[in-house]
Design a protein around this motif. Structure first.
Motif, PDB file in Angstrom:
ATOM      1  N   GLN A  18      47.679  31.993  36.447  1.00  0.00           N
ATOM      2  CA  GLN A  18      47.012  30.890  35.842  1.00  0.00           C
ATOM      3  C   GLN A  18      45.662  30.847  36.339  1.00  0.00           C
ATOM      4  O   GLN A  18      45.084  30.070  35.521  1.00  0.00           O
ATOM      5  CB  GLN A  18      47.944  29.610  36.316  1.00  0.00           C
ATOM      6  N   GLY A  19      45.284  30.995  37.555  1.00  0.00           N
ATOM      7  CA  GLY A  19      43.904  31.049  37.756  1.00  0.00           C
ATOM      8  C   GLY A  19      43.310  32.041  37.007  1.00  0.00           C
ATOM      9  O   GLY A  19      41.961  31.627  36.573  1.00  0.00           O
ATOM     10  N   SER A  29      37.619  38.433  28.925  1.00  0.00           N
ATOM     11  CA  SER A  29      38.331  39.531  29.201  1.00  0.00           C
ATOM     12  C   SER A  29      37.735  40.035  30.778  1.00  0.00           C
ATOM     13  O   SER A  29      38.551  40.410  31.702  1.00  0.00           O
ATOM     14  CB  SER A  29      37.939  40.694  28.381  1.00  0.00           C
ATOM     15  N   GLY A  30      36.442  39.882  30.935  1.00  0.00           N
ATOM     16  CA  GLY A  30      35.868  40.193  32.054  1.00  0.00           C
ATOM     17  C   GLY A  30      36.608  39.474  33.398  1.00  0.00           C
ATOM     18  O   GLY A  30      36.917  39.852  34.497  1.00  0.00           O
ATOM     19  N   PHE A  31      36.592  38.224  33.313  1.00  0.00           N
ATOM     20  CA  PHE A  31      37.076  37.052  34.160  1.00  0.00           C
ATOM     21  C   PHE A  31      38.393  37.369  34.420  1.00  0.00           C
ATOM     22  O   PHE A  31      38.818  37.227  35.460  1.00  0.00           O
ATOM     23  CB  PHE A  31      36.717  35.888  33.662  1.00  0.00           C
ATOM     24  N   ALA A  32      39.271  37.713  33.461  1.00  0.00           N
ATOM     25  CA  ALA A  32      40.690  37.951  33.570  1.00  0.00           C
ATOM     26  C   ALA A  32      40.580  39.238  34.507  1.00  0.00           C
ATOM     27  O   ALA A  32      41.511  39.162  35.334  1.00  0.00           O
ATOM     28  CB  ALA A  32      41.293  38.207  32.034  1.00  0.00           C
ATOM     29  N   SER A  33      40.065  40.251  34.326  1.00  0.00           N
ATOM     30  CA  SER A  33      40.201  41.340  34.931  1.00  0.00           C
ATOM     31  C   SER A  33      39.670  41.096  36.446  1.00  0.00           C
ATOM     32  O   SER A  33      40.547  41.945  37.212  1.00  0.00           O
ATOM     33  CB  SER A  33      39.261  42.402  34.135  1.00  0.00           C
ATOM     34  N   GLU A  34      38.614  40.394  36.695  1.00  0.00           N
ATOM     35  CA  GLU A  34      38.403  40.154  37.993  1.00  0.00           C
ATOM     36  C   GLU A  34      39.313  39.449  38.794  1.00  0.00           C
ATOM     37  O   GLU A  34      39.371  39.746  40.008  1.00  0.00           O
ATOM     38  CB  GLU A  34      36.977  39.521  38.012  1.00  0.00           C
ATOM     39  N   ASN A  35      40.288  38.658  38.004  1.00  0.00           N
ATOM     40  CA  ASN A  35      41.220  38.020  38.763  1.00  0.00           C
ATOM     41  C   ASN A  35      42.580  38.850  38.574  1.00  0.00           C
ATOM     42  O   ASN A  35      43.512  38.170  38.625  1.00  0.00           O
ATOM     43  CB  ASN A  35      41.491  36.628  38.028  1.00  0.00           C
ATOM     44  N   ASP A  36      42.628  40.182  38.608  1.00  0.00           N
ATOM     45  CA  ASP A  36      43.994  40.920  38.488  1.00  0.00           C
ATOM     46  C   ASP A  36      44.808  40.524  37.247  1.00  0.00           C
ATOM     47  O   ASP A  36      45.891  40.405  37.522  1.00  0.00           O
ATOM     48  CB  ASP A  36      44.493  40.743  39.712  1.00  0.00           C
ATOM     49  N   ALA A  37      44.479  40.478  36.028  1.00  0.00           N
ATOM     50  CA  ALA A  37      45.001  39.977  34.998  1.00  0.00           C
ATOM     51  C   ALA A  37      44.388  40.663  33.751  1.00  0.00           C
ATOM     52  O   ALA A  37      43.210  41.126  33.849  1.00  0.00           O
ATOM     53  CB  ALA A  37      45.085  38.438  34.950  1.00  0.00           C
ATOM     54  N   LYS A  38      45.274  40.860  32.526  1.00  0.00           N
ATOM     55  CA  LYS A  38      44.716  41.432  31.355  1.00  0.00           C
ATOM     56  C   LYS A  38      44.648  40.302  30.433  1.00  0.00           C
ATOM     57  O   LYS A  38      45.668  39.538  30.197  1.00  0.00           O
ATOM     58  CB  LYS A  38      45.729  42.470  30.960  1.00  0.00           C
TER      59      LYS A  38
END
Length: 202
Positions: free
Chosen positions: A44-45, A91-100
Motif C-alpha cells: 500500500q505504501g 513505475s520507478g517509485f513502485a520499484s523503489e518500494n519493492d513492488a511492481k
C-alpha cells in the motif's frame, strides 16, 4: 509399580509431542498472518508513493501547455482536457518500494484529474504451513488527484490587441498569483500554487 509408571510416561510422551507440534504450527500460522499484513502495508505504501509520484510529475509537465494556452484564451479548455503524463514516474517509485507497477490509469476530469495505480509487492508470505503461499503477493491500489486551486481568475489586455498581457489568479487558502505570459515566473513555484496533489480514497 515401576512398570506402570513407565507405561504412563510412554502414553504421555506422544500427547506432549502432539501439543508441541500444534503450538509450533500455531506459531507458524501467526507468523504467516503477521507477514501477510506487513506485505500488504508495504504494497500500500508503494501504491501511495507511485500515485503521488505520477500526479506530481504530471503537474511538472503542465508548464508548456499551460503557458501556451494563456495568450490564446484557452485556459478553460486546457484545464478541462490537459493530459496526465506522470505514469512513468510511478513505475520507478513502485520499484523503489519493492513492488511492481501493474496499472497506471489517468482519468482526466475537468478541474480534478485522477490517477489510479495498482501495484504488486515482490515479497511473498512463503509459509511452510500455507501451501502455495510462496506465490501469493500483495496487490494494492491507490488514487491521487491533481486539483485546480484557483477558481477565480481574470486577465487584462493593456493594448487591446486581443492578446492578454497579464493573468490574475485568486486561489484557495488566500494565495494570489500573477502571471505575465511574456515573462512567466518559475514553474516549480507556480505549479504548486495552481495545482494541489493529494491522495484520495478509492
Amino acid at each position: 509399580m515401576i512398570g506402570r509408571q513407565g507405561r504412563d510416561a510412554g502414553q504421555v510422551f506422544p500427547i506432549y509431542m502432539m501439543m508441541v507440534a500444534f503450538l509450533l504450527l500455531l506459531a507458524f500460522a501467526f507468523f504467516a498472518v503477521g507477514k501477510a499484513a506487513a506485505l500488504r502495508n508495504g504494497a500500500q505504501g508503494a501504491a501511495d508513493s507511485a500515485a503521488l509520484a505520477a500526479a506530481s510529475e504530471s503537474r511538472k509537465q503542465f508548464e508548456g501547455p499551460f503557458l501556451a494556452s494563456l495568450p490564446g484564451k484557452m485556459l478553460d479548455a486546457f484545464l478541462q482536457g490537459h493530459p496526465v503524463l506522470g505514469c512513468p514516474a510511478a513505475s520507478g517509485f513502485a520499484s523503489e518500494n519493492d513492488a511492481k507497477l501493474d496499472r497506471c490509469q489517468a482519468m482526466p476530469g475537468g478541474y480534478r484529474d485522477r490517477i489510479e495505480v495498482e501495484v504488486t509487492g515482490r515479497g511473498s508470505v512463503d509459509s511452510p504451513v500455507l501451501p502455495g503461499s510462496e506465490k501469493n503477493r500483495a496487490e494494492r491500489t491507490a488514487t491521487a488527484v491533481i486539483e485546480w486551486r484557483c477558481p477565480d481568475w481574470e486577465s487584462v489586455d493593456f493594448n487591446d490587441d486581443g492578446v492578454q498581457d497579464i493573468y490574475f489568479f485568486s486561489c484557495k487558502g488566500g494565495d494570489f498569483l500573477e502571471i505575465r505570459p511574456s515573462s512567466p515566473p518559475p514553474w516549480d513555484r507556480v505549479s504548486k500554487i495552481l495545482f494541489d496533489v493529494r491522495l484520495v480514497d478509492d
